[in-house]
Design a protein around this motif. Structure first.
Motif, mmCIF file in Angstrom:
data_model
loop_
_atom_site.group_PDB
_atom_site.id
_atom_site.type_symbol
_atom_site.label_atom_id
_atom_site.label_comp_id
_atom_site.label_asym_id
_atom_site.label_seq_id
_atom_site.Cartn_x
_atom_site.Cartn_y
_atom_site.Cartn_z
ATOM 1 N N GLY A 141 56.483 -39.463 -5.909
ATOM 2 C CA GLY A 141 55.487 -40.510 -6.127
ATOM 3 C C GLY A 141 56.127 -41.821 -6.560
ATOM 4 N N VAL A 142 57.157 -41.719 -7.396
ATOM 5 C CA VAL A 142 57.894 -42.911 -7.814
ATOM 6 C C VAL A 142 58.566 -43.558 -6.606
ATOM 7 C CG1 VAL A 142 59.955 -43.666 -9.081
ATOM 8 C CG2 VAL A 142 58.216 -42.282 -10.225
ATOM 9 N N MET A 143 59.206 -42.748 -5.771
ATOM 10 C CA MET A 143 59.887 -43.309 -4.594
ATOM 11 C C MET A 143 58.895 -43.977 -3.647
ATOM 12 S SD MET A 143 63.056 -40.721 -3.888
ATOM 13 C CE MET A 143 62.364 -39.167 -4.419
ATOM 14 N N ASP A 144 57.701 -43.394 -3.483
ATOM 15 C CA ASP A 144 56.668 -44.033 -2.658
ATOM 16 C C ASP A 144 56.292 -45.391 -3.238
ATOM 17 O OD1 ASP A 144 56.616 -41.803 -0.989
ATOM 18 O OD2 ASP A 144 54.788 -40.968 -1.902
ATOM 19 N N GLY A 145 56.112 -45.449 -4.549
ATOM 20 C CA GLY A 145 55.748 -46.711 -5.192
ATOM 21 C C GLY A 145 56.839 -47.757 -5.078
ATOM 22 N N LEU A 146 58.075 -47.345 -5.276
ATOM 23 C CA LEU A 146 59.191 -48.286 -5.168
ATOM 24 C C LEU A 146 59.346 -48.791 -3.736
ATOM 25 C CD1 LEU A 146 61.762 -46.525 -7.519
ATOM 26 C CD2 LEU A 146 60.287 -48.498 -8.039
ATOM 27 N N ALA A 147 59.050 -47.935 -2.757
ATOM 28 C CA ALA A 147 59.116 -48.367 -1.351
ATOM 29 C C ALA A 147 58.093 -49.468 -1.083
ATOM 30 C CB ALA A 147 58.884 -47.178 -0.422
ATOM 31 N N VAL A 148 56.950 -49.403 -1.745
ATOM 32 C CA VAL A 148 55.946 -50.462 -1.603
ATOM 33 C C VAL A 148 56.464 -51.760 -2.218
ATOM 34 C CG1 VAL A 148 53.657 -51.215 -2.396
ATOM 35 C CG2 VAL A 148 53.962 -48.905 -1.461
ATOM 36 N N LEU A 149 57.156 -51.653 -3.351
ATOM 37 C CA LEU A 149 57.676 -52.846 -4.025
ATOM 38 C C LEU A 149 58.875 -53.466 -3.320
ATOM 39 C CD1 LEU A 149 57.468 -51.761 -7.771
ATOM 40 C CD2 LEU A 149 55.893 -53.236 -6.507
ATOM 41 N N ASP A 150 59.629 -52.653 -2.543
ATOM 42 C CA ASP A 150 60.851 -53.136 -1.882
ATOM 43 C C ASP A 150 60.696 -54.513 -1.231
ATOM 44 O OD1 ASP A 150 63.163 -51.582 -2.238
ATOM 45 O OD2 ASP A 150 62.482 -50.092 -0.798
ATOM 46 N N PRO A 151 59.745 -54.683 -0.313
ATOM 47 C CA PRO A 151 59.689 -55.962 0.400
ATOM 48 C C PRO A 151 59.009 -57.093 -0.377
ATOM 49 C CG PRO A 151 58.006 -54.490 1.245
ATOM 50 C CD PRO A 151 58.812 -53.698 0.244
ATOM 51 N N ILE A 152 58.421 -56.802 -1.539
ATOM 52 C CA ILE A 152 57.642 -57.847 -2.227
ATOM 53 C C ILE A 152 58.158 -58.233 -3.603
ATOM 54 C CG2 ILE A 152 55.525 -57.290 -0.971
ATOM 55 C CD1 ILE A 152 54.522 -55.847 -3.516
ATOM 56 N N ILE A 153 59.059 -57.472 -4.204
ATOM 57 C CA ILE A 153 59.423 -57.717 -5.600
ATOM 58 C C ILE A 153 60.043 -59.092 -5.824
ATOM 59 C CG2 ILE A 153 61.683 -56.559 -5.505
ATOM 60 C CD1 ILE A 153 59.153 -56.428 -8.441
ATOM 61 N N LYS A 154 60.908 -59.552 -4.938
ATOM 62 C CA LYS A 154 61.532 -60.868 -5.134
ATOM 63 C C LYS A 154 60.517 -61.991 -4.989
ATOM 64 C CE LYS A 154 66.212 -59.505 -4.117
ATOM 65 N NZ LYS A 154 67.378 -59.567 -3.268
ATOM 66 N N HIS A 155 59.633 -61.871 -4.010
ATOM 67 C CA HIS A 155 58.588 -62.885 -3.827
ATOM 68 C C HIS A 155 57.618 -62.865 -5.006
ATOM 69 C CE1 HIS A 155 56.194 -65.729 -1.573
ATOM 70 N NE2 HIS A 155 55.117 -64.989 -1.798
ATOM 71 N N LEU A 156 57.294 -61.668 -5.482
ATOM 72 C CA LEU A 156 56.410 -61.534 -6.635
ATOM 73 C C LEU A 156 57.016 -62.252 -7.837
ATOM 74 C CD1 LEU A 156 54.645 -58.313 -7.770
ATOM 75 C CD2 LEU A 156 55.861 -59.696 -9.399
ATOM 76 N N CYS A 157 58.303 -62.003 -8.107
ATOM 77 C CA CYS A 157 58.962 -62.645 -9.231
ATOM 78 C C CYS A 157 59.026 -64.165 -9.049
ATOM 79 C CB CYS A 157 60.357 -62.071 -9.431
ATOM 80 S SG CYS A 157 60.339 -60.440 -10.207
ATOM 81 N N ALA A 158 59.263 -64.608 -7.834
ATOM 82 C CA ALA A 158 59.292 -66.043 -7.579
ATOM 83 C C ALA A 158 57.927 -66.674 -7.845
ATOM 84 C CB ALA A 158 59.728 -66.314 -6.137
ATOM 85 N N GLN A 159 56.864 -66.022 -7.425
ATOM 86 C CA GLN A 159 55.527 -66.555 -7.678
ATOM 87 C C GLN A 159 55.216 -66.585 -9.167
ATOM 88 O OE1 GLN A 159 52.412 -64.697 -5.400
ATOM 89 N NE2 GLN A 159 52.732 -66.141 -3.733
ATOM 90 N N VAL A 160 55.516 -65.514 -9.877
ATOM 91 C CA VAL A 160 55.237 -65.450 -11.298
ATOM 92 C C VAL A 160 56.008 -66.556 -12.021
ATOM 93 C CG1 VAL A 160 55.518 -64.056 -13.392
ATOM 94 C CG2 VAL A 160 54.670 -62.991 -11.310
ATOM 95 N N GLY A 161 57.232 -66.807 -11.567
ATOM 96 C CA GLY A 161 58.063 -67.853 -12.172
ATOM 97 C C GLY A 161 57.703 -69.264 -11.744
ATOM 98 N N GLY A 162 56.752 -69.389 -10.819
ATOM 99 C CA GLY A 162 56.348 -70.711 -10.346
ATOM 100 C C GLY A 162 57.305 -71.298 -9.330
ATOM 101 N N HIS A 163 58.221 -70.479 -8.822
ATOM 102 C CA HIS A 163 59.212 -70.946 -7.838
ATOM 103 C C HIS A 163 58.874 -70.372 -6.484
ATOM 104 C CE1 HIS A 163 61.504 -72.143 -11.350
ATOM 105 N NE2 HIS A 163 61.362 -70.917 -11.817
#
Length: 166
Positions: A141-163
């Protein structure tokens, strides 16, 4: 200011494992190492996983790690229907904004492998500038969740940071 900043490191990440049996030493936590490896591979400076019993100790652990302003907090465990599975209830009051689409995607990914994924009650959202997500307690279940985050985590962090650009 957000903990998710662009650059060589995406910031610090914290892990909270909700497992009464692992906290008591009945068995070794299997999801913390999986999450740690994933976070490290994705450019986070990762704190050692905090393993706590299910229920109220999860809320205390979350509040404690949030005082350190990590970019990301990933929890594992306590998202099912057992009476002491209370990770979602401990997480929700700490979130300023929910991100329901992420949890919808995590459950959808899990459903391709097991109908039990529909029973996961986790949340994803922002606690200040920290992205928080509740993943199931099983390694798969963790691996499934991390696979969902794979393509979006950097963009998510950039948005949260306002960049970000839209």
């Amino acid at each position: 200011m957000s903990a998710c900043e662009p650059g060589a490191s995406l910031g610090t990440a914290a892990i909270v494992i909700a497992s009464t049996r692992a906290a008591l030493g009945v068995y070794d936590d299997e999801t913390g190492p999986v999450i740690t490896d994933w976070l490290t591979e994705h450019g986070f400076d990762t704190m050692a996983p905090v393993v706590v019993p299910d229920g109220a100790p999860v809320g205390a652990a979350l509040r404690a790690v949030l005082t350190q302003h990590p970019a990301v907090v990933i929890t594992s465990g306590g998202t099912g229907l057992s009476p002491d599975d209370q990770t979602p209830e401990m997480t929700l009051p700490l979130l300023d904004r929910e991100i329901p689409g992420i949890m919808e995607a995590v459950r959808a990914a899990g459903l391709t492998k097991t109908p039990m994924a529909a029973l996961s009650r986790g949340h994803a959202g922002l606690a200040g500038g920290t992205f928080v997500i509740n993943l199931p307690g099983s390694p798969s279940g963790v691996m499934d969740g991390l696979a969902v985050l794979d393509p979006i985590i950097k963009h998510l962090c950039a948005q949260v940071g306002g960049h970000h650009g839209h």
